[in-house]
Scaffold this motif. Structure first.
Motif, mmCIF file in Angstrom:
data_model
loop_
_atom_site.group_PDB
_atom_site.id
_atom_site.type_symbol
_atom_site.label_atom_id
_atom_site.label_comp_id
_atom_site.label_asym_id
_atom_site.label_seq_id
_atom_site.Cartn_x
_atom_site.Cartn_y
_atom_site.Cartn_z
ATOM 1 N N TYR A 101 -18.427 22.599 -57.053
ATOM 2 C CA TYR A 101 -19.816 21.541 -56.403
ATOM 3 C C TYR A 101 -18.936 20.715 -55.509
ATOM 4 C CZ TYR A 101 -23.867 23.842 -57.462
ATOM 5 O OH TYR A 101 -24.875 24.896 -57.494
ATOM 6 N N SER A 102 -17.490 20.072 -56.432
ATOM 7 C CA SER A 102 -16.778 19.011 -55.806
ATOM 8 C C SER A 102 -16.332 19.401 -54.304
ATOM 9 C CB SER A 102 -15.793 18.653 -56.609
ATOM 10 O OG SER A 102 -14.841 19.594 -56.674
ATOM 11 N N GLU A 103 -16.093 20.542 -54.285
ATOM 12 C CA GLU A 103 -15.626 21.284 -52.721
ATOM 13 C C GLU A 103 -16.636 21.777 -52.262
ATOM 14 O OE1 GLU A 103 -13.111 24.306 -54.363
ATOM 15 O OE2 GLU A 103 -11.655 23.047 -55.012
ATOM 16 N N GLU A 104 -18.099 22.217 -52.443
ATOM 17 C CA GLU A 104 -18.795 22.439 -51.600
ATOM 18 C C GLU A 104 -19.896 21.343 -51.122
ATOM 19 O OE1 GLU A 104 -19.422 25.733 -50.663
ATOM 20 O OE2 GLU A 104 -17.279 25.923 -51.446
ATOM 21 N N ILE A 105 -20.056 20.212 -51.692
ATOM 22 C CA ILE A 105 -21.045 19.353 -51.028
ATOM 23 C C ILE A 105 -20.258 18.282 -50.544
ATOM 24 C CG2 ILE A 105 -22.807 20.094 -52.742
ATOM 25 C CD1 ILE A 105 -22.343 17.611 -54.535
ATOM 26 N N LYS A 107 -18.498 14.855 -50.060
ATOM 27 C CA LYS A 107 -17.702 14.088 -50.868
ATOM 28 C C LYS A 107 -18.234 12.880 -51.430
ATOM 29 C CE LYS A 107 -12.968 11.918 -51.479
ATOM 30 N NZ LYS A 107 -11.912 11.659 -50.955
ATOM 31 N N GLY A 108 -18.910 11.983 -50.451
ATOM 32 C CA GLY A 108 -19.761 10.825 -50.982
ATOM 33 C C GLY A 108 -20.684 11.011 -51.993
ATOM 34 N N ILE A 109 -21.456 12.273 -51.611
ATOM 35 C CA ILE A 109 -22.696 12.509 -52.649
ATOM 36 C C ILE A 109 -22.064 12.800 -53.901
ATOM 37 C CG2 ILE A 109 -24.585 14.063 -52.850
ATOM 38 C CD1 ILE A 109 -25.047 14.317 -49.943
ATOM 39 N N PHE A 110 -21.228 13.815 -54.070
ATOM 40 C CA PHE A 110 -20.605 14.135 -55.093
ATOM 41 C C PHE A 110 -20.006 12.993 -55.815
ATOM 42 C CE2 PHE A 110 -17.134 15.595 -57.968
ATOM 43 C CZ PHE A 110 -17.804 16.603 -58.635
ATOM 44 N N LEU A 114 -21.327 11.565 -59.639
ATOM 45 C CA LEU A 114 -20.280 11.479 -60.726
ATOM 46 C C LEU A 114 -20.227 9.984 -61.394
ATOM 47 C CD1 LEU A 114 -18.048 12.751 -62.360
ATOM 48 C CD2 LEU A 114 -16.365 12.227 -60.663
ATOM 49 N N LYS A 115 -20.371 9.028 -60.521
ATOM 50 C CA LYS A 115 -20.299 7.655 -60.950
ATOM 51 C C LYS A 115 -21.479 7.340 -61.863
ATOM 52 C CE LYS A 115 -17.637 5.782 -57.234
ATOM 53 N NZ LYS A 115 -17.455 5.076 -56.075
ATOM 54 N N LYS A 116 -22.286 8.063 -62.083
ATOM 55 C CA LYS A 116 -23.517 7.995 -62.801
ATOM 56 C C LYS A 116 -23.180 8.140 -64.288
ATOM 57 C CE LYS A 116 -27.255 9.293 -59.572
ATOM 58 N NZ LYS A 116 -28.342 10.306 -59.288
ATOM 59 N N ILE A 143 -12.704 9.884 -58.067
ATOM 60 C CA ILE A 143 -13.490 8.311 -58.063
ATOM 61 C C ILE A 143 -12.483 7.428 -58.163
ATOM 62 C CG2 ILE A 143 -15.805 9.107 -58.203
ATOM 63 C CD1 ILE A 143 -15.878 8.491 -61.230
ATOM 64 N N ASP A 144 -11.212 7.663 -58.460
ATOM 65 C CA ASP A 144 -10.283 6.974 -58.287
ATOM 66 C C ASP A 144 -10.093 5.992 -59.738
ATOM 67 O OD1 ASP A 144 -9.251 7.206 -55.721
ATOM 68 O OD2 ASP A 144 -10.978 5.899 -55.143
ATOM 69 N N ILE A 145 -10.388 6.914 -60.780
ATOM 70 C CA ILE A 145 -10.087 6.190 -62.065
ATOM 71 C C ILE A 145 -9.065 6.956 -62.744
ATOM 72 C CG2 ILE A 145 -11.474 6.113 -64.203
ATOM 73 C CD1 ILE A 145 -13.874 5.584 -62.931
#
Length: 223
Positions: A101-105, A107-110, A114-116, A143-145
């Protein structure tokens, strides 16, 4: 020869058209279910070579669906271990599908989804420096962590580093305060959590499971 004959004659022949990607998984489960013994080979030299760009690696969703079906082909649902094994299989598929899903949707939505579950204001440690821990590292990097470090129980993995991030024994957590430990495993999370609780760390650290992160993000993406 006898092992392959058992597999092809009694199992594979009935599902060959459905398993163009998961037939190897089916073979190992058949052998395990028929009580054949497996051995671990510790070697510094390659004993197998395969492509990471084959059909199974490029069709994650279909592969996960077939791997889940394989369990039903081998193990009857009234088997005492079925529920536990099905749960492990589903959780592992969730970790694979997260990458899909990280590749299919978009990027900003994914990333926002994830940040939730992963918050930039928290400090993270990844418990498990093997394959699953490395996957967790990749997800955090989306997400740069970056984790503060890894911890691992095995001397072969807890005495080095991964991506220039150090790997230590879990004992170092005794000196930590106010951080979150991500349990990066499928099937051994209960044992890992018990280990940390037996170290009396429940008041000083927060524990989350990588599989819970994957499952939560997938539910949001699919919903």
């Amino acid at each position: 020869h006898n092992l392959l004959n058992l597999y092809y004659t009694n199992y594979w022949i009935g599902h060959k058209d459905e398993l163009d990607m998961a037939s190897d998984h089916y073979l190992w489960l058949v052998l395990y279910h028929n009580h054949y013994k497996f051995s671990y080979i510790l070697s510094q030299n390659p004993i197998v070579n395969f492509s990471m760009s084959g059909r199974s690696n490029m069709n994650t969703k279909k592969l996960c669906e077939q791997n889940r079906n394989v369990l039903d082909y081998v193990l009857p649902k009234d088997d005492a271990s079925y529920a536990r094994r099905a749960k492990i299989c589903d959780l592992y598929c969730a970790t694979r599908m997260l990458t899909y899903y990280s590749e299919e949707i978009e990027k900003g939505i994914f990333q926002s989804t994830l940040k939730k579950y992963i918050h930039g204001t928290e400090e993270y440690i990844i418990f498990g420096a093997g394959h699953m821990g490395q996957e967790a590292y990749k997800v955090l990097s989306m997400i740069d962590i970056s984790p503060k470090y890894f911890v691992d129980n095995y001397a072969t993995t807890n005495s080095g580093c991964y991506k220039e991030i150090m790997i230590y024994s879990p004992e170092v957590l005794r000196d930590e305060r106010n951080l979150t430990v991500i349990l990066a495993s499928v099937g051994y999370e209960d044992e890992m959590e018990k280990q940390l609780l037996d170290m009396n760390l429940s008041e000083t650290i927060k524990i989350i499971r990588y599989t819970d992160i994957c499952s939560g993000v997938l539910q949001s993406c699919q919903g």
